[in-house]
Design a protein around this motif. Sequence first.
Motif, PDB file in Angstrom:
ATOM      1  N   LEU A   1      -0.495   4.285   2.929  1.00 34.56           N
ATOM      2  CA  LEU A   1       0.684   3.452   3.056  1.00 34.56           C
ATOM      3  C   LEU A   1       1.895   4.243   2.592  1.00 34.56           C
ATOM      4  O   LEU A   1       1.932   4.739   1.467  1.00 34.56           O
ATOM      5  N   ALA A   2       2.858   4.341   3.442  1.00 34.91           N
ATOM      6  CA  ALA A   2       4.029   5.160   3.139  1.00 34.91           C
ATOM      7  C   ALA A   2       4.886   4.565   2.027  1.00 34.91           C
ATOM      8  O   ALA A   2       5.353   5.274   1.156  1.00 34.91           O
ATOM      9  N   ASP A   3       5.097   3.261   2.060  1.00 35.57           N
ATOM     10  CA  ASP A   3       5.984   2.647   1.080  1.00 35.57           C
ATOM     11  C   ASP A   3       5.429   1.301   0.615  1.00 35.57           C
ATOM     12  O   ASP A   3       5.727   0.262   1.203  1.00 35.57           O
ATOM     13  N   PRO A   4       4.605   1.324  -0.445  1.00 35.58           N
ATOM     14  CA  PRO A   4       4.015   0.069  -0.936  1.00 35.58           C
ATOM     15  C   PRO A   4       5.041  -0.987  -1.327  1.00 35.58           C
ATOM     16  O   PRO A   4       4.820  -2.174  -1.114  1.00 35.58           O
ATOM     17  N   ALA A   5       6.182  -0.568  -1.871  1.00 35.16           N
ATOM     18  CA  ALA A   5       7.212  -1.540  -2.268  1.00 35.16           C
ATOM     19  C   ALA A   5       7.776  -2.255  -1.046  1.00 35.16           C
ATOM     20  O   ALA A   5       8.019  -3.460  -1.078  1.00 35.16           O
ATOM     21  N   ALA A   6       7.988  -1.517   0.039  1.00 37.51           N
ATOM     22  CA  ALA A   6       8.500  -2.130   1.272  1.00 37.51           C
ATOM     23  C   ALA A   6       7.475  -3.097   1.851  1.00 37.51           C
ATOM     24  O   ALA A   6       7.828  -4.185   2.313  1.00 37.51           O
ATOM     25  N   LEU A   7       6.190  -2.718   1.805  1.00 34.46           N
ATOM     26  CA  LEU A   7       5.138  -3.607   2.288  1.00 34.46           C
ATOM     27  C   LEU A   7       5.132  -4.903   1.490  1.00 34.46           C
ATOM     28  O   LEU A   7       5.098  -5.994   2.058  1.00 34.46           O
ATOM     29  N   LYS A   8       5.186  -4.795   0.182  1.00 34.19           N
ATOM     30  CA  LYS A   8       5.187  -5.985  -0.675  1.00 34.19           C
ATOM     31  C   LYS A   8       6.387  -6.870  -0.369  1.00 34.19           C
ATOM     32  O   LYS A   8       6.264  -8.091  -0.266  1.00 34.19           O
ATOM     33  N   SER A   9       7.549  -6.263  -0.169  1.00 39.23           N
ATOM     34  CA  SER A   9       8.757  -7.019   0.155  1.00 39.23           C
ATOM     35  C   SER A   9       8.611  -7.759   1.486  1.00 39.23           C
ATOM     36  O   SER A   9       8.958  -8.935   1.594  1.00 39.23           O
ATOM     37  N   GLU A  10       8.077  -7.080   2.492  1.00 41.57           N
ATOM     38  CA  GLU A  10       7.888  -7.716   3.801  1.00 41.57           C
ATOM     39  C   GLU A  10       6.864  -8.848   3.723  1.00 41.57           C
ATOM     40  O   GLU A  10       7.024  -9.891   4.358  1.00 41.57           O
TER      41      GLU A  10
END
Length: 134
Positions: A1-10
């Motif tokens: 996963l490239a950006d876990p923070a972005a995934l969590k936000s989405e």
Amino acid sequence: LADPAALKSELLVLSTVLQDLDINFFNLGQASEVSSIEMIPDLLIALPTASASCDLLPSRDLKMLDFARARSVAAVCLRIARETEGGNGNFRFCAGANIGAGVPFYPAAYQKTDAPAACSIAFENGELVYDVLA
């Protein structure tokens, strides 16, 4: 996963939309890589209506048990137990073994990416299902 923070936000946005539509549960699907498995506690803690799963035996070969993977999964279970109310977050996490695609066991159910699109509906209340089908 490239950006876990972005995934969590989405996923937080998705969770809010689903709650607005009175959809109370959704499945994040099956985590396949150890790095994805290790994200599960953060996601389940942040998303109380989400569930997730992982496969303890992705090789489907009993001779190829991955003990490092099993230790990571055990750490996930322990963290979820410690950081969710009453440890109940583990009811939303399934660590299964040799569970194939299309199995109707929630939260372990998942769909292969090359399979035709599909959707399933789960009922939590057995009495309601009985009344509807009787």
